[in-house]
Scaffold this motif. Structure first.
Motif, PDB file in Angstrom:
ATOM      1  N   TYR A   1      12.918 -92.010-108.523  1.00  6.66           N
ATOM      2  CA  TYR A   1      11.595 -91.621-108.187  1.00  6.66           C
ATOM      3  C   TYR A   1      10.872 -91.175-109.157  1.00  6.66           C
ATOM      4  O   TYR A   1       9.721 -91.345-109.086  1.00  6.66           O
ATOM      5  N   PHE A   2      11.473 -90.999-110.297  1.00  3.36           N
ATOM      6  CA  PHE A   2      11.009 -90.601-111.636  1.00  3.36           C
ATOM      7  C   PHE A   2      10.068 -91.814-112.022  1.00  3.36           C
ATOM      8  O   PHE A   2       8.883 -92.090-112.314  1.00  3.36           O
ATOM      9  N   ASP A   3      10.602 -93.065-112.002  1.00  4.48           N
ATOM     10  CA  ASP A   3      10.042 -94.531-112.183  1.00  4.48           C
ATOM     11  C   ASP A   3       9.001 -94.842-111.182  1.00  4.48           C
ATOM     12  O   ASP A   3       8.041 -95.301-111.599  1.00  4.48           O
TER      13      ASP A   3
ATOM     14  N   PHE B   1       6.461 -84.657-106.375  1.00  5.58           N
ATOM     15  CA  PHE B   1       7.619 -85.142-107.059  1.00  5.58           C
ATOM     16  C   PHE B   1       8.181 -84.206-107.547  1.00  5.58           C
ATOM     17  O   PHE B   1       9.378 -84.316-108.154  1.00  5.58           O
ATOM     18  N   VAL B   2       7.515 -83.084-107.968  1.00  7.83           N
ATOM     19  CA  VAL B   2       8.309 -81.781-108.189  1.00  7.83           C
ATOM     20  C   VAL B   2       9.420 -81.418-107.386  1.00  7.83           C
ATOM     21  O   VAL B   2      10.685 -81.171-107.484  1.00  7.83           O
ATOM     22  N   GLY B   3       9.123 -81.591-106.023  1.00 10.02           N
ATOM     23  CA  GLY B   3       9.760 -81.200-104.915  1.00 10.02           C
ATOM     24  C   GLY B   3      11.013 -82.394-104.765  1.00 10.02           C
ATOM     25  O   GLY B   3      12.139 -82.042-104.778  1.00 10.02           O
TER      26      GLY B   3
ATOM     27  N   LYS C   1       5.662 -92.909-111.895  1.00  9.43           N
ATOM     28  CA  LYS C   1       4.883 -93.582-113.048  1.00  9.43           C
ATOM     29  C   LYS C   1       4.591 -95.008-112.642  1.00  9.43           C
ATOM     30  O   LYS C   1       3.153 -95.258-112.814  1.00  9.43           O
ATOM     31  N   SER C   2       5.194 -95.953-112.169  1.00  9.29           N
ATOM     32  CA  SER C   2       4.778 -97.322-111.945  1.00  9.29           C
ATOM     33  C   SER C   2       4.076 -97.648-110.660  1.00  9.29           C
ATOM     34  O   SER C   2       3.092 -98.316-110.798  1.00  9.29           O
ATOM     35  N   LYS C   3       4.593 -96.837-109.708  1.00 10.68           N
ATOM     36  CA  LYS C   3       3.777 -97.052-108.329  1.00 10.68           C
ATOM     37  C   LYS C   3       2.882 -96.088-108.047  1.00 10.68           C
ATOM     38  O   LYS C   3       1.614 -96.755-107.402  1.00 10.68           O
ATOM     39  N   CYS C   4       2.790 -94.962-108.147  1.00  6.64           N
ATOM     40  CA  CYS C   4       1.795 -94.047-107.915  1.00  6.64           C
ATOM     41  C   CYS C   4       0.895 -93.773-109.005  1.00  6.64           C
ATOM     42  O   CYS C   4      -0.093 -93.112-108.820  1.00  6.64           O
ATOM     43  N   CYS C   5       1.339 -94.311-110.250  1.00  6.76           N
ATOM     44  CA  CYS C   5       0.358 -94.283-111.621  1.00  6.76           C
ATOM     45  C   CYS C   5      -0.095 -92.633-111.696  1.00  6.76           C
ATOM     46  O   CYS C   5      -0.809 -92.256-112.046  1.00  6.76           O
ATOM     47  N   LEU C   6       1.274 -91.806-111.831  1.00  7.57           N
ATOM     48  CA  LEU C   6       1.023 -90.416-111.976  1.00  7.57           C
ATOM     49  C   LEU C   6       1.886 -90.273-113.387  1.00  7.57           C
ATOM     50  O   LEU C   6       2.828 -90.580-113.451  1.00  7.57           O
TER      51      LEU C   6
ATOM     52  N   HIS D   1      15.645 -74.896-101.224  1.00  6.87           N
ATOM     53  CA  HIS D   1      17.095 -74.387-100.546  1.00  6.87           C
ATOM     54  C   HIS D   1      17.980 -75.079-100.772  1.00  6.87           C
ATOM     55  O   HIS D   1      18.937 -74.871-100.105  1.00  6.87           O
ATOM     56  N   GLY D   2      17.773 -76.256-101.537  1.00  7.74           N
ATOM     57  CA  GLY D   2      18.948 -77.073-101.848  1.00  7.74           C
ATOM     58  C   GLY D   2      19.315 -77.935-100.710  1.00  7.74           C
ATOM     59  O   GLY D   2      20.306 -78.787-100.898  1.00  7.74           O
ATOM     60  N   ASN D   3      18.413 -78.254 -99.934  1.00 11.82           N
ATOM     61  CA  ASN D   3      18.772 -79.233 -98.793  1.00 11.82           C
ATOM     62  C   ASN D   3      18.052 -80.391 -99.293  1.00 11.82           C
ATOM     63  O   ASN D   3      16.932 -81.201 -98.856  1.00 11.82           O
ATOM     64  N   ALA D   4      18.639 -81.361-100.146  1.00 20.97           N
ATOM     65  CA  ALA D   4      17.993 -82.494-100.864  1.00 20.97           C
ATOM     66  C   ALA D   4      17.865 -83.587 -99.688  1.00 20.97           C
ATOM     67  O   ALA D   4      16.928 -84.409 -99.793  1.00 20.97           O
ATOM     68  N   GLU D   5      18.831 -83.602 -98.713  1.00 20.03           N
ATOM     69  CA  GLU D   5      18.687 -84.863 -97.982  1.00 20.03           C
ATOM     70  C   GLU D   5      17.577 -84.601 -96.939  1.00 20.03           C
ATOM     71  O   GLU D   5      16.678 -85.718 -96.776  1.00 20.03           O
ATOM     72  N   LYS D   6      17.216 -83.547 -96.443  1.00 13.62           N
ATOM     73  CA  LYS D   6      16.068 -83.242 -95.598  1.00 13.62           C
ATOM     74  C   LYS D   6      14.656 -83.249 -96.217  1.00 13.62           C
ATOM     75  O   LYS D   6      13.762 -83.861 -96.099  1.00 13.62           O
ATOM     76  N   SER D   7      14.688 -83.101 -97.615  1.00 14.61           N
ATOM     77  CA  SER D   7      13.659 -83.105 -98.779  1.00 14.61           C
ATOM     78  C   SER D   7      13.268 -84.463 -98.712  1.00 14.61           C
ATOM     79  O   SER D   7      12.006 -84.841 -98.647  1.00 14.61           O
ATOM     80  N   LEU D   8      14.266 -85.227 -99.484  1.00 14.57           N
ATOM     81  CA  LEU D   8      14.102 -86.773 -99.377  1.00 14.57           C
ATOM     82  C   LEU D   8      13.859 -87.382 -98.249  1.00 14.57           C
ATOM     83  O   LEU D   8      12.906 -88.516 -98.113  1.00 14.57           O
ATOM     84  N   GLU D   9      14.060 -86.830 -96.955  1.00 15.86           N
ATOM     85  CA  GLU D   9      13.900 -87.748 -95.790  1.00 15.86           C
ATOM     86  C   GLU D   9      12.300 -87.424 -95.610  1.00 15.86           C
ATOM     87  O   GLU D   9      11.605 -88.300 -94.983  1.00 15.86           O
TER      88      GLU D   9
END
Length: 466
Positions: free
Chosen positions: A286-288, A267-269, A291-296, A242-250
């Motif tokens: 978050y992309f890095d 991470f898709v979200g 890969k690096s921290k979550c080994c996904l 729904h485009g609420n990036a702030e709440k999603s990242l929070e």
């Protein structure tokens, strides 16, 4: 008759752990065997994917019981041998509700929903599994409205719904979507006492999120005593959608404070939220981090989000470099990623890259009308009418037609679908009359507003506006 229970249990244990040859050796050494012994071998072969041996054992059985038949029917359905399962079913001297449920579930698993409904309707005795399997199957096969109708029948004349029932119904409400029916089901969940089950609560969060009621989704999330990865993903992806990036990242940062590890869906979200909001630096981070921290290992959806994010911000060259890196890493760039890049080229009038991206999409999906139209629009905006006409000619040559626009609305628990240029809706004339009246009312209001504004203009005594 000796006690065969220990040996039968040992065969089952061997099969569960993939030790098929050891189970076969033990079976061969046994001087006496009973039906349970044979059933353990048949079920074990099916579990380990050795369908031919399972059926051969069934054919060799000296005596069969209801469990033998049910095991073979279920196994055949799992390996896609629907005709074989039906033949065994028809040849059974007796059947129970498990037999019928195996047929219903098997038909659904093999995409034969109408056969599943036919089998369900033919059952004299149905249990909650019968109802649940059919409701779930209807939802999974784009027959959600029929699934909800069956749920209503179940409430009227069937067994009491359980958590699997409510999960399936709420999922259907998410897919349609229908907020009103979802709210009613939420009330049924509370009355039945299933609101404490995490799978049901997760389904309610998803339902509210997909129906656009994020406030209700957050209330349900907050009311839960504990959360799993699905709970977090539902609320994170809901806000992102729904485009609420702030709440999603929070919510994602709150999740990081728990013991639950994010997965690919998380991470898709997160990346979608960054893309919607144009948060380039956060998206890269978050992309890095994934890969690096979550080994996904990133999947298609993640690459699409990053390309879309870079493209939305006008970083077309960086997006192209990103695609080059994907190919260098041995990842084939899918049509969806090229499509995201094409969308960015449309916004920023990048004809050269857009031509490459559009061509790549059409290689995979030559009937994608949207791509032809975007390319033609790009060429026209750049003054290349001849190129645009070539695209239109190619579109016509391939028999591609523009898909009509579609919208729908739910009124009194009934969905009304409208297609562009289609006048077949039974209430079409009345809808047009109402729209005409609204248009007239708007014109009157605008005229009145303009008249009032004109009267309020103060003209200086000398007649000049200087």
């Amino acid at each position: 008759m000796p006690n065969l229970k220990p040996l039968n249990s040992k065969i089952s244990s061997y099969m569960r752990n993939g030790l098929v040859e050891e189970a076969q050796k033990l079976f061969d050494k046994m001087p006496l065997r009973n039906t349970v012994t044979w059933n353990a071998m048949i079920r074990g072969y099916f579990i380990n994917g050795r369908f031919v041996e399972a059926v051969n054992f069934f054919d060799q059985m000296p005596e069969r019981d209801i469990f033998s038949y049910n095991t073979v029917i279920d196994g055949m359905m799992q390996c896609g041998d629907v005709d074989g399962a039906r033949e065994v079913f028809d040849g059974m001297p007796f059947r129970d509700v498990v037999t019928w449920n195996s047929m219903v579930s098997g038909y659904i698993r093999n995409g034969m929903i109408y056969k599943a409904v036919e089998a369900f309707d033919g059952m004299l005795l149905k249990d909650v599994i019968s109802w649940n399997a059919t409701i779930f199957g209807l939802g999974e096969n784009d027959q959600g409205e029929e699934g909800l109708k069956l749920f209503i029948r179940m409430k009227e004349s069937g067994p009491s719904a359980d958590k699997a029932t409510f999960t399936s119904v709420l999922t259907i409400c998410s897919d349609l979507p229908t907020l009103q029916f979802g709210k009613q089901t939420h009330a049924d969940v509370i009355k039945s006492g299933f609101n404490s089950f995490i799978s049901v609560s997760n389904a309610m969060i998803t339902m509210y999120a997909r129906c656009g009621s994020m406030h209700s989704a957050l209330l349900e999330f907050s009311s839960m005593s504990s959360h799993d990865i699905i709970s977090w993903n539902s609320i994170i992806c809901g806000y992102a959608h729904h485009g609420n990036a702030e709440k999603s990242l929070e919510m994602f940062e709150r999740m990081r404070l728990t013991d639950i590890m994010p997965n690919h869906i998380t991470f898709v979200g997160v990346l979608s939220a960054c893309s919607y909001a144009g948060l380039v630096d956060q998206g890269r981070y978050y992309f890095d981090f994934m890969k690096s921290k979550c080994c996904l290992q990133p999947e298609i959806e993640h690459y699409t989000c990053i390309v879309d994010l870079l493209g939305r911000f006008g970083l077309i060259d960086e997006a192209m470099n990103f695609l080059d890196q994907m190919r260098a890493d041995g990842v084939e760039v899918p049509a969806s990623v090229w499509g995201a890049l094409l969308g960015a080229c449309r916004i920023y009038k990048n004809i050269e890259v857009g031509k490459v991206a559009g061509g790549r999409v059409l290689e995979v999906d030559p009937c994608n009308s949207g791509v032809y139209l975007i390319l033609a629009e790009l060429f026209l905006s750049g003054g290349k009418r001849e190129e645009a006409e070539k695209i239109w000619a190619q579109m016509k040559e391939n028999g591609v037609k523009k898909q009509p626009g579609c919208s729908w609305i739910e009124v009194n628990r009934s969905a009304h679908i409208f297609l562009s240029g289609d006048s077949s809706h039974p209430e079409f004339s009345r809808v047009c009359c109402v729209l005409d009246l609204i248009h007239m009312e708007l014109e009157i209001k605008i005229s009145e507003s303009n008249a009032v504004s004109f009267q309020q203009i103060k003209v200086p005594f000398d007649g000049h506006y200087g």
